[in-house]
Structure formats: structure tokens, C-alpha cells
Design a protein around this motif. Sequence first.
Motif, PDB file in Angstrom:
ATOM      1  N   LEU A  54      -0.994  -8.705   5.715  1.00 12.34           N
ATOM      2  CA  LEU A  54       0.011  -8.006   4.922  1.00 12.34           C
ATOM      3  C   LEU A  54       0.608  -8.981   3.922  1.00 12.34           C
ATOM      4  O   LEU A  54       1.154 -10.007   4.316  1.00 12.34           O
ATOM      5  CB  LEU A  54       1.094  -7.441   5.846  1.00 12.34           C
ATOM      6  N   ALA A  55       0.518  -8.655   2.640  1.00 11.69           N
ATOM      7  CA  ALA A  55       1.023  -9.535   1.590  1.00 11.69           C
ATOM      8  C   ALA A  55       2.538  -9.680   1.683  1.00 11.69           C
ATOM      9  O   ALA A  55       3.233  -8.846   2.268  1.00 11.69           O
ATOM     10  CB  ALA A  55       0.626  -8.995   0.221  1.00 11.69           C
ATOM     11  N   ARG A  56       3.032 -10.735   1.084  1.00 13.84           N
ATOM     12  CA  ARG A  56       4.472 -11.013   1.122  1.00 13.84           C
ATOM     13  C   ARG A  56       5.266  -9.970   0.339  1.00 13.84           C
ATOM     14  O   ARG A  56       6.323  -9.529   0.761  1.00 13.84           O
ATOM     15  CB  ARG A  56       4.746 -12.409   0.542  1.00 13.84           C
ATOM     16  N   ARG A  57       4.743  -9.568  -0.802  1.00 12.17           N
ATOM     17  CA  ARG A  57       5.496  -8.644  -1.652  1.00 12.17           C
ATOM     18  C   ARG A  57       4.910  -7.238  -1.591  1.00 12.17           C
ATOM     19  O   ARG A  57       4.353  -6.736  -2.559  1.00 12.17           O
ATOM     20  CB  ARG A  57       5.514  -9.147  -3.093  1.00 12.17           C
ATOM     21  N   HIS A  75      -2.525  -5.595  -0.051  1.00 13.03           N
ATOM     22  CA  HIS A  75      -2.324  -6.631  -1.063  1.00 13.03           C
ATOM     23  C   HIS A  75      -0.944  -6.553  -1.715  1.00 13.03           C
ATOM     24  O   HIS A  75      -0.197  -5.591  -1.529  1.00 13.03           O
ATOM     25  CB  HIS A  75      -3.414  -6.530  -2.134  1.00 13.03           C
ATOM     26  N   GLU A  76      -0.652  -7.568  -2.527  1.00 17.59           N
ATOM     27  CA  GLU A  76       0.638  -7.715  -3.200  1.00 17.59           C
ATOM     28  C   GLU A  76       1.057  -6.462  -3.977  1.00 17.59           C
ATOM     29  O   GLU A  76       0.226  -5.795  -4.578  1.00 17.59           O
ATOM     30  CB  GLU A  76       0.588  -8.886  -4.192  1.00 17.59           C
ATOM     31  N   ARG A  77       2.340  -6.206  -3.932  1.00 12.70           N
ATOM     32  CA  ARG A  77       3.006  -5.154  -4.684  1.00 12.70           C
ATOM     33  C   ARG A  77       2.540  -3.744  -4.351  1.00 12.70           C
ATOM     34  O   ARG A  77       2.792  -2.810  -5.101  1.00 12.70           O
ATOM     35  CB  ARG A  77       2.912  -5.413  -6.185  1.00 12.70           C
ATOM     36  N   ALA A  78       1.841  -3.592  -3.235  1.00 12.12           N
ATOM     37  CA  ALA A  78       1.515  -2.247  -2.775  1.00 12.12           C
ATOM     38  C   ALA A  78       2.805  -1.591  -2.291  1.00 12.12           C
ATOM     39  O   ALA A  78       3.728  -2.273  -1.818  1.00 12.12           O
ATOM     40  CB  ALA A  78       0.494  -2.300  -1.649  1.00 12.12           C
ATOM     41  N   ILE A  79       2.857  -0.284  -2.429  1.00 16.97           N
ATOM     42  CA  ILE A  79       4.025   0.478  -1.986  1.00 16.97           C
ATOM     43  C   ILE A  79       3.576   1.447  -0.910  1.00 16.97           C
ATOM     44  O   ILE A  79       2.728   2.307  -1.155  1.00 16.97           O
ATOM     45  CB  ILE A  79       4.674   1.249  -3.154  1.00 16.97           C
ATOM     46  N   THR A  92      -9.589  -0.881   6.469  1.00 21.65           N
ATOM     47  CA  THR A  92      -9.223  -0.359   5.146  1.00 21.65           C
ATOM     48  C   THR A  92      -8.509  -1.428   4.333  1.00 21.65           C
ATOM     49  O   THR A  92      -7.747  -2.237   4.871  1.00 21.65           O
ATOM     50  CB  THR A  92      -8.352   0.906   5.288  1.00 21.65           C
ATOM     51  N   ILE A  93      -8.752  -1.418   3.025  1.00 21.46           N
ATOM     52  CA  ILE A  93      -8.102  -2.348   2.106  1.00 21.46           C
ATOM     53  C   ILE A  93      -7.277  -1.540   1.108  1.00 21.46           C
ATOM     54  O   ILE A  93      -7.793  -0.630   0.451  1.00 21.46           O
ATOM     55  CB  ILE A  93      -9.136  -3.203   1.355  1.00 21.46           C
ATOM     56  N   ILE A  94      -6.000  -1.888   1.015  1.00 24.29           N
ATOM     57  CA  ILE A  94      -5.091  -1.296   0.036  1.00 24.29           C
ATOM     58  C   ILE A  94      -4.872  -2.365  -1.024  1.00 24.29           C
ATOM     59  O   ILE A  94      -4.308  -3.421  -0.742  1.00 24.29           O
ATOM     60  CB  ILE A  94      -3.739  -0.901   0.682  1.00 24.29           C
ATOM     61  N   ASP A  95      -5.308  -2.106  -2.249  1.00 26.20           N
ATOM     62  CA  ASP A  95      -5.303  -3.140  -3.283  1.00 26.20           C
ATOM     63  C   ASP A  95      -3.939  -3.270  -3.971  1.00 26.20           C
ATOM     64  O   ASP A  95      -2.998  -2.532  -3.687  1.00 26.20           O
ATOM     65  CB  ASP A  95      -6.398  -2.838  -4.319  1.00 26.20           C
ATOM     66  N   VAL A  96      -3.872  -4.207  -4.885  1.00 24.13           N
ATOM     67  CA  VAL A  96      -2.648  -4.550  -5.615  1.00 24.13           C
ATOM     68  C   VAL A  96      -2.049  -3.311  -6.291  1.00 24.13           C
ATOM     69  O   VAL A  96      -2.759  -2.537  -6.922  1.00 24.13           O
ATOM     70  CB  VAL A  96      -2.960  -5.634  -6.678  1.00 24.13           C
ATOM     71  N   ARG A  97      -0.756  -3.132  -6.126  1.00 20.46           N
ATOM     72  CA  ARG A  97       0.038  -2.074  -6.756  1.00 20.46           C
ATOM     73  C   ARG A  97      -0.363  -0.651  -6.379  1.00 20.46           C
ATOM     74  O   ARG A  97       0.076   0.305  -7.012  1.00 20.46           O
ATOM     75  CB  ARG A  97       0.054  -2.219  -8.279  1.00 20.46           C
ATOM     76  N   ALA A  98      -1.193  -0.483  -5.354  1.00 20.73           N
ATOM     77  CA  ALA A  98      -1.487   0.868  -4.884  1.00 20.73           C
ATOM     78  C   ALA A  98      -0.206   1.476  -4.322  1.00 20.73           C
ATOM     79  O   ALA A  98       0.650   0.765  -3.789  1.00 20.73           O
ATOM     80  CB  ALA A  98      -2.582   0.843  -3.830  1.00 20.73           C
TER      81      ALA A  98
END
Length: 173
Positions: A54-57, A75-79, A92-98
Motif C-alpha cells: 500500500l503506497a504512502r499517499r 499505488h500512489e494517489r489512488a483513492i 489485483t493492481i490499482i494504479d496511480v490516481r485510480a
Amino acid sequence: MATAPPARRSAWTTKQKIIRLLWGTLGRLIWQVELFRPGVLRLFGGTVGARCRLARRIEIAIPWNISLGDDVVVHERAILYSLGAITIGSGTIIDVRAHLCAGSHDMRDTRFPLTRPPIVVGSECRIGVDAYLAPDVTLGDKCVVQHRASVYKSFPDGSVLEGNPARAVESTS
């Protein structure tokens, strides 16, 4: 003579408000230490499988509505706007800003009550950069949501989705 709009009331109990306050302060502080992230999510009622990264942000609204299988990567900045339940299958992978949005309001009611339809993402899915999953969406296993796609309805196993609104372009099954 104009009538006053109907009174609104909070969708959250006092206990939930307190836990949300602790999550937004103490939980976010502890979250900064990578080793503690899965444990912090579990402490606040979430379910986290083995070896999740789990990314920091990342933004998680309601931790007790999150359920992650094994080997999930966010990843980072996911919501993860988890007003309703968000279930993410193993691998599963949830990418940046998803943005996975499991909450909205009933716009037909002048009080705009909170709605909390769930989101379910199957195992071994890939949610691309800046992709959006709307409330009440279920994706089968091995689905791929291309970058910036917006998914407003459910799709079966192996779907490859692109566009806004997302449409299936091929199948991996």
C-alpha cells in the motif's frame, strides 16, 4: 412563502465519527511507516491479505469498508472512497490516481441522503492510471481497465475496458 428544505442528518453514528477522526489523525500518522500500513488498516477494521503493498499517499475514506485479498498493490494517489464496501481480489493492481468510488447521494431526495453501493474487483485485475470505478460496479477476475477509463457498470471475467463510459474492447478469457 418559501418552505424550508428538509432537515439533514448525519449518516454516521457518534462512534463512527470518533473512529473516522482517529483514522484521519493518528491512523494517517502511523500510515507513514510502510511496515505498519496493513496493520493500521486492520486496526481500523479493514481486512488485508498477505503481502499487500500500500503506497504512502493513498486515500481511504472508511477503513472498515476495505477488504483486500493477498498480493494486492495500491499505488500512489489512488483513492478508495469506501463509504460503501470495496472488495479487491488477490493479485489485483490499482494504479496511480485510480479512483474507486463506493458512495454517492440520492439526488432524487431533497435531503440528498448518502448511498453506499459496493464495488467488487475480482482477482488478478489491473486498474489503470487515473481510471474511475463508479458505485455498484463488479468486475470479474482478470479484468483490465485501461488508463483513464470510467466504468459505470459491471463486466464479466476477462474483460478489457477502455473509454468513458468504458466498453469492452477484447477479452482475455
